[in-house]
Design a protein around this motif. Structure first.
Motif, mmCIF file in Angstrom:
data_model
loop_
_atom_site.group_PDB
_atom_site.id
_atom_site.type_symbol
_atom_site.label_atom_id
_atom_site.label_comp_id
_atom_site.label_asym_id
_atom_site.label_seq_id
_atom_site.Cartn_x
_atom_site.Cartn_y
_atom_site.Cartn_z
ATOM 1 N N PHE A 20 0.842 -1.193 0.000
ATOM 2 C CA PHE A 20 0.000 0.000 0.000
ATOM 3 C C PHE A 20 0.883 1.251 0.000
ATOM 4 O O PHE A 20 0.613 2.226 -0.711
ATOM 5 N N ASN A 21 1.933 1.203 0.773
ATOM 6 C CA ASN A 21 2.874 2.342 0.811
ATOM 7 C C ASN A 21 3.548 2.550 -0.539
ATOM 8 O O ASN A 21 3.799 3.675 -0.958
ATOM 9 N N VAL A 65 4.686 11.059 7.964
ATOM 10 C CA VAL A 65 4.155 10.498 9.223
ATOM 11 C C VAL A 65 3.361 9.234 8.938
ATOM 12 O O VAL A 65 3.480 8.215 9.645
ATOM 13 N N PHE A 66 2.571 9.288 7.870
ATOM 14 C CA PHE A 66 1.710 8.151 7.513
ATOM 15 C C PHE A 66 2.573 6.914 7.199
ATOM 16 O O PHE A 66 2.290 5.805 7.672
ATOM 17 N N ILE A 67 3.622 7.131 6.422
ATOM 18 C CA ILE A 67 4.487 5.985 6.062
ATOM 19 C C ILE A 67 5.173 5.423 7.309
ATOM 20 O O ILE A 67 5.215 4.205 7.517
ATOM 21 N N LEU A 68 5.647 6.325 8.153
ATOM 22 C CA LEU A 68 6.307 5.874 9.397
ATOM 23 C C LEU A 68 5.336 5.076 10.251
ATOM 24 O O LEU A 68 5.683 4.022 10.803
ATOM 25 N N LEU A 69 4.103 5.601 10.331
ATOM 26 C CA LEU A 69 3.061 4.927 11.115
ATOM 27 C C LEU A 69 2.779 3.533 10.552
ATOM 28 O O LEU A 69 2.642 2.554 11.290
ATOM 29 N N ASN A 70 2.712 3.478 9.225
ATOM 30 C CA ASN A 70 2.448 2.190 8.562
ATOM 31 C C ASN A 70 3.541 1.175 8.877
ATOM 32 O O ASN A 70 3.264 0.005 9.145
ATOM 33 N N LEU A 71 4.771 1.658 8.831
ATOM 34 C CA LEU A 71 5.896 0.757 9.119
ATOM 35 C C LEU A 71 5.833 0.259 10.565
ATOM 36 O O LEU A 71 6.068 -0.923 10.840
ATOM 37 N N ALA A 72 5.492 1.177 11.464
ATOM 38 C CA ALA A 72 5.385 0.801 12.879
ATOM 39 C C ALA A 72 4.269 -0.233 13.065
ATOM 40 O O ALA A 72 4.443 -1.226 13.785
ATOM 41 N N ILE A 73 3.123 0.000 12.394
ATOM 42 C CA ILE A 73 2.002 -0.954 12.514
ATOM 43 C C ILE A 73 2.431 -2.317 11.976
ATOM 44 O O ILE A 73 2.170 -3.360 12.594
#
Lengths: 459, 496
Positions: free
Chosen positions: A18-19, A40-48
Motif C-alpha cells: 500500500f505504501n 508520518v503516515f508511512i512511518l506509522l504504517n511501518l510501525a504498525i
C-alpha cells in the motif's frame, strides 16, 4: 490454511505494498504540510507492520496458502528485524522525501523489503524462488538506476543469475532426494543422509555457494574492484536481502540436518566439512584484504568473516549455535548499518569519530560491546555442539588480522583533525545504533532469549 | 564499607575514564589531576585492604558475588586472597607512580591518561576476578588499552613492531577464550566460577590437555617467556618510557599471575606433571636473556631483557612443583613463595631501572655544573645492585626462595645451576654500567627524552625503601602468602 484464511497473516506485506502505491501516486508533492503528513503516515504504517509481526510471533506455527508460507515465531522475529533495519537505513530518505530520487529509491526498497519478509516466511521451493526472483529484480533495478558503470551492472547481473541457477539446482536435488517441494516435509533427512554423508556435504557445498554468493562473493567482487562499498551499503536492499536469505537458510538447514539421535555422526561430518569450507573462505578474505587496506575494505572483509562464522554455526545445527549465529549476524548488520548511515563526507566531527570508534570496537569484539558477546556465544555454542577444536581455533585466529587492522583504524581515526560541522540530525540513527552496540553487549540476555524462543519450535 | 572496597577500586578507574572523556583536551592540568586523584584513591584503598586483610584464613576476602547472567550461569565474583593482594599492591604502586612519572608528557596527554585509567580498570579487574568470563572481559580490555597505548605512543616507523605486539596479544586472548569455553563445556552447571572449577577439576584427559596447553601458551605469550618473547623487544623499545614501565612492570606480570591464579587451580595434575617444562623454559629463557643483556649497549634494551631474565627465574621457582610428585611439598611451597615474591619484586625493580637513564642524565648535568652529586650516584648504584639481587633487597629473597625450591630435586637442581650462570653475565654487564656511571663514558646508550620521565628523584628513593624494607623483613610479605599458597598446595597435592 487456504487463501482467504491466510490473508490476515499477510497484513504487514499488504501495508508495505500500500505504501508503494502511495509513493507511486504522489511522486510530485511540493506542499510541505501534505508532505509531512505523508512522511508520518508511512512511518506509522511501518510501525504498525512491525507491531503486527510481533503480535503474530507467539502461538502455534501455521502453514499459509496451502503450506507455501509459514506463520511462526521465527518468521515473526525475522520480519520485525527486517522492518527495523529498513527504518534505520531509510530514515534519511524518508526525511528528504521532497527529492524525487529518494521517492524512486524508497519504492524500490519497499518492494525488496516485502519480498524479503515473504522469503523469511517461505516454506516451499516455489515460494522461495518467487521471493528470491523479486528481490533480485529490485536489487538489479536499484543498481542500474544508481550505477552507470556497465561492467559493474553486468557483473551484478551475472552473480545474481549464478545464485539463482545454483539454488535452483540444489533445490531440485533436494526435491529428488526427499520427494517434496515443502521445507517442513523434509523430515527423514537424517536417515537418508546417514547412508551417504557425501550427499550432505554436496548439498552443503551447493547451499553455501548459493547463499554465500550473496553474502560473500558479492562483497568479494566489490573488494576486488576496489570500490567504496560504504556507498553501496547505503541502500537497504543489500542488507535486507542478505538477512532474508540468511533466515531462509536457517529454515532450510534446520529441516535438512535436524539433530536426531541416529544422525549425530552425519551432522558432525557435515559440520566438519562446512567448517573447513568456511575457514577457507576466511583465509581467502584475509588474503584479498591484505592487498589494499582501506576502511571500506576492512568492513567488507568483516562482513565476509562474520557471514562465514555464522554459516559454520548454522550447519552445526543446534538451538544454541543457530541462536548465536542470528545474534552475531544481527549485531554485525546493525553495526554495518550504523557505519553506512553516517554522513559520507570527509569531515571528522567529534560525534562521527566517537560513533565510528564504537562501531569499530563492536566489530573488533571488545568486551562490553555486542560484537564480543556475539562471538563469545558463537564460539561457546560451537564447542558445545562438538565442532572440532582445531577448526574453531583456526576460525578465530583467521579473524585476528581483521581485528588488528580495525585497532589500527581506530588509532588513525583518533589522529584525524576535527572539523566542527552542524549536522546533528544526520547522527540520530547512528547514535541509536551505537547505543545498541554498547547496551546489547551488557544486557544481551533478553534479546538472546527472544531469538532462542523463536527457533525452539523448529525442533 | 569493607564489603565494597574491591568494587570501589574496580569502578574508580572506569569513572575516571568517563570523567576524562568529557574534559577538554587543552585542560591538561585538570586531566592529570583527575588521573592522579583516581590512582591515589585506589592506592589508599589498597593500603586499607592490606591492613584489614586477615592473614590467618585461606578463603576469599572482601568477596562480592552477584548473579549476573543466569542463562549461561555467569556470576560477577570478585575477591582477594594473598596472591591477588600482592599483585594488586604492585598494580596500585605502578599506576600511581606512572601518573607522576608522565606528568610532563608532551603529546596527546588526554589520550594517554584516558588509556592509563582504562588499563588500570582492566588490570584491576583481571587481578580480582574469580569468574572466568569476568576475567576474560577484563583481560580483553587490558589487551586493547595496552595495544592502543603502545601504538599511539610509538613512532610511525615502528608500525611493524607495535603490530607484532598487537597480534601476539590477540592470539593470547583467543587461546584463553577457547580454553575457558572448553572448560565450561565439560561442566556447564558450574558456569564460569573459578572456585567451583578449582574444587572439582574432574575434566576428561583430552579436554584438560587441550585446556592446559591453550591457557599455558596464552599466558606465556604475555609473560613473555622464551620462545614467545618476540613482542617484548619490539614493543617496549619503541614506545615512551611510561608505557614501557606499564608493559614491563605490570603487563608482563599478568602472564605469571594468570598461571598462578587460573592455570594451576584449573589443571593441578598437569601443573605438577609439567613442572619440568617450566624448568626447561626457565633455563632457556634465563640463558637467552642473560646473553642478550651481556651483548647490548642500549640501556632500555638491557632493562627489557633483564625483566625477561627475572620472569625466566620465576619459572624456575614454579618448577619446584615437581617436588609434589616426590612427596616433598615443602620445597614446592618455598618455590611458589619465591616465584610470587620475585614476580612482584621484578615489577618494582624494572620500574626503577627504567627511571635510571633520567637519573643518569641528571648526574652528568650536575657533574658539569655543581660538581659531584654522590647522593644520586649512590641511588643509581643501589638500584643496579638491588636488580642483581643484593642481600637485603626483596629481589634477593625472591631469587633465594625460587632456587631453594628448585634445588630439592636433582633434575631441577642441575637446570637451576645452569640458569644461575646467566647471572654471572648479567653481573658483569651491570658492573660495567656501574663503572660507566661512576666514570662517565660513551660505552652505554642512556638516551631518554627529558620530558618522558618526571619526578624520578622522589619516586626512586621511595621504591628503593619499599624494596629494602620488604627485603629486610620478608616475613611481612610471606604472612600474606602463607594461607593462599597452602590452599593452592592442597589443590595441587590432593586433586592432581
Amino acid at each position: 490454511m487456504n487463501n482467504f484464511d491466510s490473508l490476515p497473516f499477510f497484513i504487514p506485506e499488504i501495508i508495505l505494498i500500500f505504501n508503494v502505491f502511495l509513493l507511486l501516486l504522489f511522486p510530485d508533492l511540493r506542499r510541505k504540510n501534505i508532505l509531512f503528513l505523508l512522511k508520518v503516515f508511512i512511518l506509522l504504517n511501518l510501525a504498525i507492520a512491525c507491531l503486527v509481526n510481533l503480535a503474530y510471533m507467539p502461538g502455534m506455527p501455521l502453514g499459509l496458502f496451502f503450506n507455501n508460507f509459514a506463520r511462526d515465531p521465527f518468521a515473526g522475529l525475522f520480519s520485525s528485524i527486517l522492518l527495523g533495519l529498513f527504518l534505520i537505513l531509510n530514515i534519511d530518505k524518508l526525511r528528504r522525501l521532497e527529492e524525487r530520487i529518494n521517492i524512486d529509491c524508497l519504492i524500490n526498497e519497499l518492494i525488496c523489503l516485502t519480498a524479503s519478509i515473504l522469503l523469511v516466511k517461505a516454506n516451499s521451493m516455489t515460494a522461495f524462488f518467487l521471493c528470491v526472483g523479486l528481490i533480485f529484480i529490485s536489487y538489479t533495478t536499484h543498481y542500474y538506476v544508481f550505477n552507470r558503470k556497465i561492467a559493474d551492472n553486468y557483473a551484478i547481473l551475472v552473480i545474481q543469475a549464478l545464485i539463482f541457477g545454483l539454488l535452483f539446482f540444489v533445490f531440485w536435488f533436494i526435491y529428488g532426494l526427499f520427494g517434496s517441494l515443502y521445507f517442513n516435509s523434509i523430515d527423514p533427512a537424517s536417515a537418508l543422509l546417514r547412508h551417504n554423508p557425501a550427499t550432505g556435504c554436496y548439498i552443503i557445498l551447493l547451499l553455501t555457494l548459493g547463499f554465500g554468493l550473496y553474502g560473500i562473493v558479492l562483497p568479494f567482487y566489490f573488494l576486488h574492484r576496489g570500490k567504496e562499498m560504504l556507498t553501496e551499503f547505503r541502500n537497504s536492499t543489500y542488507f535486507i536481502a542478505l538477512m532474508a536469505l540468511f533466515g531462509s537458510l536457517i529454515r532450510l538447514s534446520y529441516r535438512l540436518f535436524s539433530e536426531q539421535s541416529n544422525a549425530v555422526e552425519v551432522s558432525r561430518l557435515i559440520g566438519l566439512f562446512s567448517a573447513c569450507l568456511m575457514v577457507c573462505v576466511m583465509i581467502g578474505a584475509n588474503l584479498y584484504y591484505l592487498k589494499k587496506k582501506t576502511a571500506a575494505n576492512l568492513i567488507i572483509t568483516a562482513l565476509i568473516i562474520h557471514y562465514s562464522m555464522t554459516i559454520i554455526a548454522i550447519i552445526a545445527d543446534t538451538a544454541d549455535t543457530v541462536s548465536a549465529a542470528i545474534y552475531l549476524m544481527l549485531s554485525s548488520v546493525l553495526i554495518f548499518a550504523g557505519i553506512a548511515s553516517l554522513p559520507d563526507n570527509e569531515n571528522a566531527t567529534i560525534l562521527k569519530k566517537v560513533l565510528l570508534t564504537i562501531f569499530y570496537l563492536g566489530l573488533i569484539g571488545l568486551p562490553g560491546t555486542s560484537g564480543f558477546i556475539a562471538r563469545f556465544l558463537l564460539i561457546k555454542s560451537l564447542i558445545d555442539a562438538g565442532i572440532s577444536l582445531w577448526i574453531i581455533t583456526c576460525a578465530l585466529l583467521f579473524s585476528l588480522p581483521l581485528t588488528f587492522y580495525f585497532m589500527r583504524e581506530i588509532i588513525n581515526l583518533q589522529k584525524k583533525r576535527i572539523i566542527q560541522v552542524n549536522t546533528r540530525q544526520l547522527y540520530c540513527m547512528p547514535t541509536l545504533l551505537a547505543l545498541y552496540t554498547i547496551l546489547s553487549g551488557i544486557f544481551w540476555e533478553p534479546l538472546f532469549e527472544l531469538i532462542t524462543e523463536s527457533i525452539v519450535f523448529f525442533k | 564499607m569493607d564489603n565494597h572496597l574491591l568494587l570501589t577500586i574496580l569502578v574508580l578507574p572506569i569513572i575516571g575514564t568517563l570523567i576524562l572523556i568529557f574534559i577538554r583536551e587543552n585542560r591538561v592540568s585538570i586531566i592529570k589531576s583527575v588521573a592522579a586523584i583516581i590512582c591515589g584513591l585506589q592506592l589508599w584503598i589498597i593500603i586499607q585492604l592490606l591492613t584489614s586483610f586477615d592473614k590467618t584464613v585461606s578463603y576469599l576476602q572482601f568477596a562480592e558475588h552477584i548473579n549476573w547472567i543466569n542463562l549461561l550461569n555467569i556470576d560477577f565474583i570478585i575477591g582477594i586472597n594473598g596472591i591477588n593482594l600482592l599483585y594488586l599492591a604492585l598494580a596500585g604502586i605502578v599506576f600511581f607512580t606512572t601518573v607522576f612519572i608522565s606528568w610532563r608528557i608532551e603529546n596527546q596527554q588526554k589520550s594517554f591518561f584516558i588509556l592509563l585509567l582504562l588499563l588500570n580498570g582492566g588490570i584491576t579487574g583481571v587481578l580480582i576476578a574469580f569468574d572466568l568470563f569476568l576475567f576474560l572481559m577484563f583481560y580483553g580490555l587490558t589487551l586493547f588499552a595496552m595495544f592502543i597505548l603502545v601504538t599511539l605512543f610509538s613512532p610511525q616507523s615502528a608500525n611493524f613492531q607495535t603490530g607484532h605486539f598487537g597480534v601476539k596479544a590477540l592470539v593470547s586472548f583467543c587461546l584463553i577464550m577457547i580454553g575457558t569455553l572448553i572448560v565450561n563445556n565439560q561442566n556447564p552447571g558450574f558456569g564460569f566460577n573459578l572456585v567451583t572449577f578449582a574444587q572439582n577439576p574432574g575434566l576428561p584427559a583430552n579436554v584438560s590437555n587441550a585446556g592446559f596447553i591453550l591457557f599455558l601458551i596464552g599466558f606465556l605469550i604475555i609473560a613473555p617467556v622464551f620462545p614467545f618473547h618476540s613482542w617484548l623487544a619490539a614493543a617496549v623499545h619503541e614506545t615512551i618510557t611510561p608505557v614501557s614501565i606499564l608493559l614491563l612492570a605490570l603487563f608482563s606480570q599478568i602472564g605469571i599471575f594468570g598461571i598462578l591464579h587460573i592455570l594451576f587451580p584449573l589443571f593441578p595434575g598437569h601443573a605438577v606433571q609439567s613442572a619440568i617444562l617450566f624448568a626447561i623454559l626457565g633455563l632457556i629463557g634465563a640463558l637467552y636473556y642473560a646473553f642478550s643483556v651481556f651483548s647490548i649497549s642500549n640501556f632500555k634494551k638491557i632493562v627489557l631483557y633483564f625483566a625477561g631474565y627475572l620472569n625466566a627465574f620465576v619459572l624456575l621457582g614454579l618448577s619446584a612443583l615437581l617436588a609434589i610428585k616426590f612427596q616433598t611439598p615443602d620445597a614446592a611451597f618455598t618455590g611458589l613463595n619465591g616465584a610470587i615474591i620475585l614476580s612482584t619484586a621484578s615489577g618494582l625493580i624494572t620500574l626503577l631501572l627504567l627511571l635510571l637513564p633520567k637519573a643518569y642524565q641528571s648526574v652528568i648535568k650536575d657533574d658539569a655544573i655543581n660538581g659531584n652529586r654522590w647522593q644520586l650516584k649512590f641511588m643509581i648504584l643501589l638500584v643496579l645492585l638491588a636488580g642483581l639481587g643484593l642481600p637485603g633487597f626483596l629481589i634477593f629473597i625472591g631469587q633465594y626462595l625460587c632456587l631453594s625450591g628448585a634445588f630439592c630435586q636433582i633434575s631441577t637442581r642441575i637446570i637451576s645451576i645452569f640458569a644461575l650462570s646467566g647471572l654471572i653475565l648479567i653481573g658483569v654487564q651491570f658492573f660495567r654500567i656501574i663503572r660507566a656511571i661512576i666514570r662517565p663514558d660513551n660505552r652505554f646508550d642512556f638516551f631518554v627524552k627529558t620530558t618522558e620521565i618526571q619526578n624520578e628523584k622522589i619516586i626512586m628513593p621511595m621504591i628503593i625503601i619499599i624494596l629494602l624494607l620488604l627485603g629486610i623483613f620478608p616475613e611481612s610479605i610471606l604472612k600474606y602468602l602463607n594461607q593462599s599458597i597452602d590452599n593452592l598446595m592442597e589443590l595441587l597435592t590432593i586433586l592432581r
